[in-house]
Design a protein around this motif. Structure first.
Motif, PDB file in Angstrom:
ATOM      1  N   LEU A 155       0.807  -1.077   0.082  1.00 41.64           N
ATOM      2  CA  LEU A 155      -0.156   0.098  -0.010  1.00 41.64           C
ATOM      3  C   LEU A 155       0.823   1.336  -0.139  1.00 41.64           C
ATOM      4  CD1 LEU A 155      -2.844  -0.997   2.638  1.00 41.64           C
ATOM      5  CD2 LEU A 155      -2.946  -0.973   0.100  1.00 41.64           C
ATOM      6  N   ASP A 156       0.230   2.514  -0.187  1.00 42.29           N
ATOM      7  CA  ASP A 156       0.811   3.550  -0.050  1.00 42.29           C
ATOM      8  C   ASP A 156       1.147   4.171   1.468  1.00 42.29           C
ATOM      9  OD1 ASP A 156       1.045   3.795  -2.853  1.00 42.29           O
ATOM     10  OD2 ASP A 156      -0.966   4.630  -3.019  1.00 42.29           O
ATOM     11  N   TYR A 157       1.988   3.471   2.040  1.00 45.16           N
ATOM     12  CA  TYR A 157       2.220   3.410   3.527  1.00 45.16           C
ATOM     13  C   TYR A 157       2.985   4.616   4.226  1.00 45.16           C
ATOM     14  CZ  TYR A 157       6.690   1.375   3.444  1.00 45.16           C
ATOM     15  OH  TYR A 157       8.098   1.160   3.323  1.00 45.16           O
ATOM     16  N   VAL A 158       2.851   5.176   4.956  1.00 42.31           N
ATOM     17  CA  VAL A 158       3.841   6.259   5.580  1.00 42.31           C
ATOM     18  C   VAL A 158       4.052   5.781   7.217  1.00 42.31           C
ATOM     19  CG1 VAL A 158       4.312   8.638   6.377  1.00 42.31           C
ATOM     20  CG2 VAL A 158       2.863   8.065   4.389  1.00 42.31           C
ATOM     21  N   ALA A 159       5.247   5.075   7.414  1.00 45.77           N
ATOM     22  CA  ALA A 159       5.549   4.502   8.767  1.00 45.77           C
ATOM     23  C   ALA A 159       6.227   5.658   9.668  1.00 45.77           C
ATOM     24  CB  ALA A 159       6.505   3.387   8.491  1.00 45.77           C
ATOM     25  N   VAL A 160       5.601   6.295  10.413  1.00 47.80           N
ATOM     26  CA  VAL A 160       5.871   7.223  11.218  1.00 47.80           C
ATOM     27  C   VAL A 160       6.655   6.692  12.676  1.00 47.80           C
ATOM     28  CG1 VAL A 160       5.419   9.362  12.209  1.00 47.80           C
ATOM     29  CG2 VAL A 160       4.042   8.579  10.227  1.00 47.80           C
ATOM     30  N   MET A 161       7.826   7.453  12.818  1.00 47.84           N
ATOM     31  CA  MET A 161       8.493   6.836  13.976  1.00 47.84           C
ATOM     32  C   MET A 161       8.856   8.295  14.829  1.00 47.84           C
ATOM     33  SD  MET A 161       9.154   3.575  13.668  1.00 47.84           S
ATOM     34  CE  MET A 161       9.527   2.339  12.613  1.00 47.84           C
ATOM     35  N   GLN A 197      -1.438  16.167   7.347  1.00 47.69           N
ATOM     36  CA  GLN A 197      -0.555  16.825   6.086  1.00 47.69           C
ATOM     37  C   GLN A 197      -0.302  15.476   5.081  1.00 47.69           C
ATOM     38  OE1 GLN A 197      -0.055  20.040   5.426  1.00 47.69           O
ATOM     39  NE2 GLN A 197      -1.519  20.179   7.147  1.00 47.69           N
ATOM     40  N   CYS A 198      -0.090  14.354   5.744  1.00 40.87           N
ATOM     41  CA  CYS A 198       0.326  13.107   4.862  1.00 40.87           C
ATOM     42  C   CYS A 198      -0.960  12.700   3.926  1.00 40.87           C
ATOM     43  CB  CYS A 198       0.751  12.123   5.518  1.00 40.87           C
ATOM     44  SG  CYS A 198       2.635  12.278   6.249  1.00 40.87           S
ATOM     45  N   LEU A 199      -1.980  12.954   4.691  1.00 40.78           N
ATOM     46  CA  LEU A 199      -3.382  12.690   3.636  1.00 40.78           C
ATOM     47  C   LEU A 199      -3.334  13.359   2.602  1.00 40.78           C
ATOM     48  CD1 LEU A 199      -6.042  12.610   6.336  1.00 40.78           C
ATOM     49  CD2 LEU A 199      -4.927  10.473   5.448  1.00 40.78           C
ATOM     50  N   SER A 200      -2.568  14.625   2.270  1.00 42.84           N
ATOM     51  CA  SER A 200      -3.013  15.406   1.205  1.00 42.84           C
ATOM     52  C   SER A 200      -1.813  15.659   0.073  1.00 42.84           C
ATOM     53  CB  SER A 200      -3.235  16.970   1.440  1.00 42.84           C
ATOM     54  OG  SER A 200      -2.257  17.414   2.350  1.00 42.84           O
ATOM     55  N   ASN A 201      -0.712  14.842   0.574  1.00 42.90           N
ATOM     56  CA  ASN A 201       0.559  14.886  -0.535  1.00 42.90           C
ATOM     57  C   ASN A 201       0.965  13.335  -0.528  1.00 42.90           C
ATOM     58  OD1 ASN A 201       2.781  14.603   1.709  1.00 42.90           O
ATOM     59  ND2 ASN A 201       1.771  16.430   2.508  1.00 42.90           N
ATOM     60  N   THR A 202       1.913  13.024  -1.485  1.00 35.79           N
ATOM     61  CA  THR A 202       2.517  11.784  -1.599  1.00 35.79           C
ATOM     62  C   THR A 202       4.075  11.861  -1.162  1.00 35.79           C
ATOM     63  OG1 THR A 202       2.962  12.240  -3.850  1.00 35.79           O
ATOM     64  CG2 THR A 202       0.815  11.074  -3.339  1.00 35.79           C
ATOM     65  N   GLU A 203       4.560  12.851  -0.519  1.00 35.11           N
ATOM     66  CA  GLU A 203       5.980  12.942  -0.500  1.00 35.11           C
ATOM     67  C   GLU A 203       6.691  11.824   0.442  1.00 35.11           C
ATOM     68  OE1 GLU A 203       8.932  16.400   1.829  1.00 35.11           O
ATOM     69  OE2 GLU A 203       6.777  16.629   1.840  1.00 35.11           O
ATOM     70  N   TRP A 204       5.748  11.322   1.436  1.00 35.18           N
ATOM     71  CA  TRP A 204       6.370  10.530   2.372  1.00 35.18           C
ATOM     72  C   TRP A 204       5.949   9.100   1.999  1.00 35.18           C
ATOM     73  CZ3 TRP A 204      10.150  12.644   4.490  1.00 35.18           C
ATOM     74  CH2 TRP A 204       9.962  14.077   4.860  1.00 35.18           C
ATOM     75  N   ASP A 205       4.928   8.750   1.087  1.00 38.40           N
ATOM     76  CA  ASP A 205       4.597   7.616   0.612  1.00 38.40           C
ATOM     77  C   ASP A 205       5.579   6.564   0.515  1.00 38.40           C
ATOM     78  OD1 ASP A 205       2.126   8.742   0.725  1.00 38.40           O
ATOM     79  OD2 ASP A 205       1.353   8.134  -1.273  1.00 38.40           O
ATOM     80  N   GLY A 206       5.429   5.106   1.075  1.00 36.56           N
ATOM     81  CA  GLY A 206       6.352   4.277   0.870  1.00 36.56           C
ATOM     82  C   GLY A 206       7.815   4.446   1.697  1.00 36.56           C
ATOM     83  N   LYS A 207       7.724   5.468   2.709  1.00 32.10           N
ATOM     84  CA  LYS A 207       8.693   5.785   3.476  1.00 32.10           C
ATOM     85  C   LYS A 207       8.745   5.679   4.925  1.00 32.10           C
ATOM     86  CE  LYS A 207      10.164   9.102  -0.165  1.00 32.10           C
ATOM     87  NZ  LYS A 207      10.432  10.528  -0.209  1.00 32.10           N
ATOM     88  N   THR A 208       9.787   5.665   5.629  1.00 32.15           N
ATOM     89  CA  THR A 208       9.776   5.380   7.152  1.00 32.15           C
ATOM     90  C   THR A 208      10.081   6.863   7.555  1.00 32.15           C
ATOM     91  OG1 THR A 208      10.351   3.029   7.211  1.00 32.15           O
ATOM     92  CG2 THR A 208      10.977   4.573   9.127  1.00 32.15           C
ATOM     93  N   VAL A 209       9.446   7.806   8.321  1.00 39.41           N
ATOM     94  CA  VAL A 209       9.603   8.960   8.756  1.00 39.41           C
ATOM     95  C   VAL A 209       9.920   9.406  10.178  1.00 39.41           C
ATOM     96  CG1 VAL A 209       8.999  11.298   7.979  1.00 39.41           C
ATOM     97  CG2 VAL A 209       8.439   9.409   6.811  1.00 39.41           C
ATOM     98  N   GLY A 210      10.892  10.002  10.416  1.00 39.84           N
ATOM     99  CA  GLY A 210      11.173  10.555  11.831  1.00 39.84           C
ATOM    100  C   GLY A 210      10.755  11.930  11.755  1.00 39.84           C
ATOM    101  N   VAL A 211       9.767  12.096  12.919  1.00 44.37           N
ATOM    102  CA  VAL A 211       9.426  13.615  13.093  1.00 44.37           C
ATOM    103  C   VAL A 211       9.767  13.820  14.452  1.00 44.37           C
ATOM    104  CG1 VAL A 211       7.629  13.473  11.349  1.00 44.37           C
ATOM    105  CG2 VAL A 211       7.038  12.505  13.497  1.00 44.37           C
ATOM    106  N   TRP A 212      10.326  15.226  14.674  1.00 44.91           N
ATOM    107  CA  TRP A 212      10.594  15.666  15.976  1.00 44.91           C
ATOM    108  C   TRP A 212      10.225  17.389  15.881  1.00 44.91           C
ATOM    109  CZ3 TRP A 212      13.589  14.368  11.903  1.00 44.91           C
ATOM    110  CH2 TRP A 212      14.707  15.430  11.583  1.00 44.91           C
ATOM    111  N   GLY A 213      10.155  17.800  17.188  1.00 45.59           N
ATOM    112  CA  GLY A 213      10.029  19.330  17.354  1.00 45.59           C
ATOM    113  C   GLY A 213      11.056  19.854  18.430  1.00 45.59           C
ATOM    114  N   GLU A 214      11.122  21.092  18.445  1.00 42.57           N
ATOM    115  CA  GLU A 214      11.923  21.685  19.189  1.00 42.57           C
ATOM    116  C   GLU A 214      11.319  22.683  20.100  1.00 42.57           C
ATOM    117  OE1 GLU A 214      14.952  23.799  17.010  1.00 42.57           O
ATOM    118  OE2 GLU A 214      16.008  21.895  16.564  1.00 42.57           O
ATOM    119  N   TYR A 215      10.901  22.445  21.418  1.00 40.22           N
ATOM    120  CA  TYR A 215      10.027  23.019  22.269  1.00 40.22           C
ATOM    121  C   TYR A 215      10.723  23.592  23.545  1.00 40.22           C
ATOM    122  CZ  TYR A 215       7.163  20.018  19.640  1.00 40.22           C
ATOM    123  OH  TYR A 215       6.334  19.311  18.551  1.00 40.22           O
ATOM    124  N   LYS A 216      10.425  24.920  23.981  1.00 37.41           N
ATOM    125  CA  LYS A 216      10.934  25.448  24.959  1.00 37.41           C
ATOM    126  C   LYS A 216      10.258  24.921  26.304  1.00 37.41           C
ATOM    127  CE  LYS A 216      11.972  29.704  22.320  1.00 37.41           C
ATOM    128  NZ  LYS A 216      12.122  31.169  22.253  1.00 37.41           N
TER     129      LYS A 216
END
Length: 216
Positions: A155-161, A197-216
């Motif tokens: 499938l057109d999966y996005v695996a978010v880590m 956001q992943c629902l409306s684009n294909t940028e991360w399809d078929g990929k394993t993605v790390g996501v992180w933020g910088e918070y005070k």
């Protein structure tokens, strides 16, 4: 909102990240269906288009939840229960099987950065048991099974880590990178924002993605 994706099923909508994702998906214009065991855990103003009461390990319940859907977001968890489990992987397998039978292509799945370790070349996600705290191993093992199910789904999966998911503000300025887990935390709200956001684009399809933020 994507022209091709209008109806989205969220599995795990009553967990911390699910409750942060649901209103953002609705606000983005999607018709959202949730599969929940206990509808009382949903806020009174949840605005989901459809609430299906059932269990993700019951394929018939999953079929009901995926009726008429264009995509799925999987945010299954065990809350504070760290005992051995197959709920997340079995639920994911049920979702994938029903999606494939119905021609639904887009699926976004959330797992754990604890599964990941960086190898020198090339960078990749691979579960390293030695880096997982012993008490987290049973849950991580099921995340690993869930990850394998997604990667082999076709499938057109996005695996978010994500790293630690915290009760932090929505910033919309988090970072995302393929196979590059960085940072120490992400807010549940920013993580939900990324899913939507992943629902409306294909940028991360078929990929394993790390996501992180910088918070005070």
């Amino acid at each position: 909102m994507s022209d091709s994706i209008k109806n989205v099923a969220i599995f795990g909508a009553t967990g911390m990240t699910g409750l942060a994702t649901l209103p953002q998906a609705v606000a983005a214009g999607y018709n959202v269906t949730v599969l929940v065991r206990d509808p009382a855990r949903l806020p009174a103003d949840h605005r989901a288009s459809r609430v299906v009461v059932g269990d993700v390990v019951n394929k018939e319940d999953v079929k009901k939840a995926l009726e008429g859907q264009d995509a799925a977001i999987i945010i299954l968890g065990t809350r504070n229960d760290l005992s051995p489990t197959t709920v997340m992987s079995e639920g994911t397998k049920n979702i994938i099987e029903v999606m494939k039978a119905r021609g639904i292509r887009k699926v976004i799945g959330c797992m754990s950065e604890r599964m990941s370790s960086m190898t020198p070349s090339p960078p990749s996600f691979c579960w390293d048991r030695a880096k997982v705290p012993p008490r987290m191993i049973p849950v991580t093992e099921d995340h690993d099974r869930m990850y394998t199910a997604l990667k082999t789904s076709g499938l057109d999966y996005v695996a978010v880590m994500p790293p630690h998911i915290g009760d932090l503000p929505l910033t919309g300025s988090y970072m995302a990178s393929e196979n590059m887990p960085k940072g120490r935390a992400i807010s549940a709200l920013d993580l939900g924002h990324f899913f939507v956001q992943c629902l409306s684009n294909t940028e991360w399809d078929g990929k394993t993605v790390g996501v992180w933020g910088e918070y005070k």
